[in-house]
Design a protein around this motif. Sequence first.
Motif, PDB file in Angstrom:
ATOM      1  N   LEU A  84       4.003   5.181   8.530  1.00 32.49           N
ATOM      2  CA  LEU A  84       2.877   4.350   8.357  1.00 32.49           C
ATOM      3  C   LEU A  84       2.672   3.963   7.071  1.00 32.49           C
ATOM      4  CD1 LEU A  84       0.537   6.120  11.014  1.00 32.49           C
ATOM      5  CD2 LEU A  84       1.858   4.076  11.289  1.00 32.49           C
ATOM      6  N   ILE A  87       5.071   1.331   5.908  1.00 31.79           N
ATOM      7  CA  ILE A  87       4.945  -0.178   6.208  1.00 31.79           C
ATOM      8  C   ILE A  87       3.873  -0.665   5.368  1.00 31.79           C
ATOM      9  CG2 ILE A  87       3.667  -1.421   8.162  1.00 31.79           C
ATOM     10  CD1 ILE A  87       4.701   0.836  10.052  1.00 31.79           C
ATOM     11  N   ASP A  88       2.782  -0.073   5.011  1.00 35.22           N
ATOM     12  CA  ASP A  88       1.840  -0.798   3.754  1.00 35.22           C
ATOM     13  C   ASP A  88       2.413  -1.061   2.754  1.00 35.22           C
ATOM     14  OD1 ASP A  88      -0.274  -0.458   5.589  1.00 35.22           O
ATOM     15  OD2 ASP A  88      -0.740   1.417   5.115  1.00 35.22           O
ATOM     16  N   LYS A  93       1.821  -5.593   7.866  1.00 36.49           N
ATOM     17  CA  LYS A  93       0.565  -5.070   8.676  1.00 36.49           C
ATOM     18  C   LYS A  93       1.068  -4.127   9.664  1.00 36.49           C
ATOM     19  CE  LYS A  93      -2.269  -8.909   7.518  1.00 36.49           C
ATOM     20  NZ  LYS A  93      -3.330  -8.350   6.672  1.00 36.49           N
ATOM     21  N   SER A  94       2.251  -4.533  10.211  1.00 37.08           N
ATOM     22  CA  SER A  94       2.808  -3.538  11.323  1.00 37.08           C
ATOM     23  C   SER A  94       4.453  -3.687  11.294  1.00 37.08           C
ATOM     24  CB  SER A  94       2.259  -4.350  12.586  1.00 37.08           C
ATOM     25  OG  SER A  94       2.770  -5.671  12.599  1.00 37.08           O
ATOM     26  N   GLU A 116      -1.687   0.003  16.214  1.00 37.97           N
ATOM     27  CA  GLU A 116      -2.057  -1.529  15.701  1.00 37.97           C
ATOM     28  C   GLU A 116      -0.996  -1.645  14.743  1.00 37.97           C
ATOM     29  OE1 GLU A 116      -4.447   1.096  12.877  1.00 37.97           O
ATOM     30  OE2 GLU A 116      -3.967   0.832  14.903  1.00 37.97           O
ATOM     31  N   LYS A 117      -0.256  -0.688  14.072  1.00 41.43           N
ATOM     32  CA  LYS A 117       0.626  -0.850  12.974  1.00 41.43           C
ATOM     33  C   LYS A 117       1.957  -0.774  13.659  1.00 41.43           C
ATOM     34  CE  LYS A 117      -0.276   0.786   9.011  1.00 41.43           C
ATOM     35  NZ  LYS A 117      -0.713  -0.597   8.357  1.00 41.43           N
TER      36      LYS A 117
END
Length: 294
Positions: A84, A87-88, A93-94, A116-117
């Motif tokens: 996660l 991803i950032d 965002k996802s 949501e990601k």
Amino acid sequence: MQNGTGYKRLSVNGIELAYLEQGSGPLVLCLHGFPDTAHSFDELLPVLAAAGYRAVAPFMRGYYPSEIPADGDYAITTLARDALALIDALGEKSAIVIGHDWGGFAAYTAANIAPEKVSKLVVIAVPHMVATANSFAQLRRSWYVWFFQLPWLPEKRVARNNFAFIDRLYRAWSPNWPVNKYDLSPLKAALAAPGGLQAALGYYRRMIRGASRDVYDVMSTITTVPALWFVGEADGSIGPEVFANTAEACSGPFELVSYPGVGHFVHREAAPEFHSKLLAFLAVPEAAADKQVG
């Protein structure tokens, strides 16, 4: 950041991860398992790139050339948070998240932590914790999990004769995959790096000896994102019967794809079929997918 070896690096979740990257477009994160490295996706990354995706495959924490965590934390929730955070760090965002083996556990756990990601989820060769159908046959297949709990002996045994133990695992887990079809030298190099083998075995030790209720609670949560599960019917590590109830673990669009004669490394052993099915799944709008088992 790109280094001279062709790997890129980013600091995420308190650790530096090296990764491979090809293409541009929606992000697809590919997480490897044991015994493997990011090179597990060498065939898949260019396929995804050609289809219009940004494909990224990190070397999981502890796997050279990624950093070995000083605290020895290899909890599934930590692996999921690495994904996660990546991803950032990649500015997205996802992402679509694909995971094989330990990477599969991390992938669906990431989807449970932050749905949501994770726009879509693909899991290869491992079951969902909440719907695992255990069997006596599976207990026999999992002998290595218990062996890896021992101190020092597994490190000595696995490393002997240029990691001949790993060669035997591949033959046992993928009995129909010709040995001339895969190259274990990148994996053996990662395991031979200082602390590399101990780090890889640390995943198993953290799961059993360091197990905690909160990790199992997250792993046992129903997964809500669109999910595609792949199973090899000749898998010598995790048998196909273990996946019988997987649909019960997913509340969103779901499909289980099972390949006869294919072992543990589905995405490599049946690459053309896997690529075709994967790309079709990625192309389907989320709302249009149906729940299927077959």
